[in-house]
Structure formats: C-alpha cells, structure tokens
Write an enzyme that holds these catalytic residues in place. Structure first.
Site, short mmCIF file in Angstrom:
data_model
loop_
_atom_site.label_atom_id
_atom_site.label_comp_id
_atom_site.label_asym_id
_atom_site.label_seq_id
_atom_site.Cartn_x
_atom_site.Cartn_y
_atom_site.Cartn_z
CD GLU A 117 -2.53 -1.60 2.42
OE1 GLU A 117 -2.29 -0.92 3.45
OE2 GLU A 117 -3.19 -2.66 2.46
CD GLU A 137 -3.74 -6.43 3.27
OE1 GLU A 137 -3.01 -5.46 3.54
OE2 GLU A 137 -3.58 -7.13 2.23
#
Length: 257
Positions: A117, A137
């Site tokens: 990210e 995730e």
C-alpha cells in the site's frame, strides 16, 4: 533524525532526505513503534526547507512485510487500540501523498500488505529485481488500507484490482512494472543509487511547480480518495475486531484463539 532504538531513520544527502524503515529483524513489519517513528521522520523531511525530494526505503532484507501479526493481540485489545492502529496506518498514507515533497519509493525484498500500500502511495517507485509484493489481507481477515481501494482500480482496472486484492498472488518486480505500478526495475545492488539518481533529477526541477503538481494530482482525487480512506478505516476496524480474523491469525500460531 535517528536514535539507537528508532524504527524509522532520517538522513539528508544534499537536497534529498532518505527515510528508512528500520526494523530489519522483523522485516520492517508494521508495529506500534514503527508507525509514530515513521510519521515523525516523514513530517520532518517534508518540513525541512533544504529537502527537495524524499526517498523512502527499508533496512535489511525487505521494504515492509506488512502488519506485524505478533502484535495482533495488542492492536485488537480494545476499540480504542483498534481505532488508533487503523488511524496511524492511514496517517502514513496521508504523510506520503499529501505532503509537499515528491516521495520516491526504493523498494526491495518484500512489500506485503501495508508495505505494498505504501509503495502505491509513492509518487515514483524504483524496484529491486528481488521484489515480491502481494496483499494477504483477504486470507487473514484483515482489510486493505492506504486508499488503495481507490488508487489500484484506477491504475489497473476493476477486475485486475479484485484479483490482486482477493487472490493475493505474489507479484514480482517485472509484473508490477508491466502493470504500471513501478517506474524502474534495477538490480538489488543498484537500488538506492538508482533511486538517488532519480531523486537528483527531481531535485533539479522547480520545487514550486512540482509541489503544486503533486497537490493537484492528489487533491484532484479529493472526495473519492478521502472517502476511500475513511471507508477502509471503518472496514479495517471491523476486521480487527472480528472473531474470524482472530481465528485466522491464531491458525498461524499468532494472536488469540
């Protein structure tokens, strides 16, 4: 700007400030100590009038291995600890994307979860040829952050973004380059020199113009990006508090059952 125990260091080389994630023993995993140290280093670099551009990199064998699952119990202990953790992670995205200086990622080893990210938050990225990046995730029951639910579909399209998010398959540096998510791929030994050379080119451009270009590009995404950050924060808090997430972390021998 560093201390013997700092999890993020800052040093200047002429007009370039180098911010280094400094938990090499944990592959620079995102823990409670790293987030405030990294925030302070990035803010100091942005505020330094002598700095024209920032290089963001990691010490040791990885850029950032994502959330430190050994700290899951502490992060998920109370609603306040969950909120604080999620806000602090999103705060790094704001530091990278909304500060006045361009940020060049010099990324090697692993860029996993939050590390990927932060790579996507950088303005320019030089990747080492040993880079491995993926989103774990959805397998762990966590949720992506960093505004990537807005940024990644814009970059690669809806279906490809869903594939990267949901399947979480490992991507090497060349795959990321083909997707347009990194600018250059270089041998590992040449990573920092290549990033510094790019930073030198950026530093020669008008600081006045480049800072405004960055502001236009980031604020131009305004409501969509801000909305994505807030929705991600809410979803991440819900996932941290989920029994399903706790069981998935525990199945890896970490966290509570």
């Amino acid at each position: 700007m560093s201390t013997p125990t700092s999890c993020a260091t800052l040093h200047a080389e002429g007009p370039v400030s180098v911010v280094t994630l400094n938990r090499p023993e944990r592959l620079n995993a995102i823990g409670g100590a790293l987030l405030p140290d990294l925030h302070r280093a990035l803010v100091a670099a942005h505020d330094d009038p002598a700095t024209r551009v920032i290089v963001l990199t990691g010490a040791g064998r990885a850029f950032c291995a994502g959330d430190d699952l050994k700290e899951f119990d502490a992060q998920a202990a109370t609603p306040q600890s969950v909120a604080d953790t999620c806000s602090a992670i999103q705060g790094i995205t704001r530091d990278i994307m909304f500060g006045p200086k361009l940020v060049i990622g010099a990324v090697h080893g692993y860029a996993v979860g939050g590390g990927l990210e932060w790579l996507l938050n950088c303005d320019l990225v030089v990747a080492a040829d040993d880079l491995v990046a993926f989103f774990p995730e959805m397998q762990l029951g966590h949720f992506v952050t960093g505004g990537v639910t807005h940024l990644l579909p814009q970059a690669v399209g809806h279906q490809r973004a869903m594939e990267l998010f949901v399947l979480g398959e490992r991507q090497d540096a060349q795959a990321l380059h083909r997707l347009g998510l990194v600018n250059r791929v270089v041998p590992r030994a040449g990573l920092l020199p290549a990033a510094m050379a790019m930073a030198g080119q950026v530093a020669e451009r008008s600081a006045f113009a480049t800072s405004r270009l960055k502001r236009v590009l980031t604020t131009g995404q305004g409501p969509q990006l801000s909305g994505a950050l807030e929705q991600e924060r809410q979803a991440a808090m819900a996932c941290f508090s989920s029994q399903d997430t706790a069981e998935r972390i525990a199945a890896r021998g970490l966290g509570r059952a």
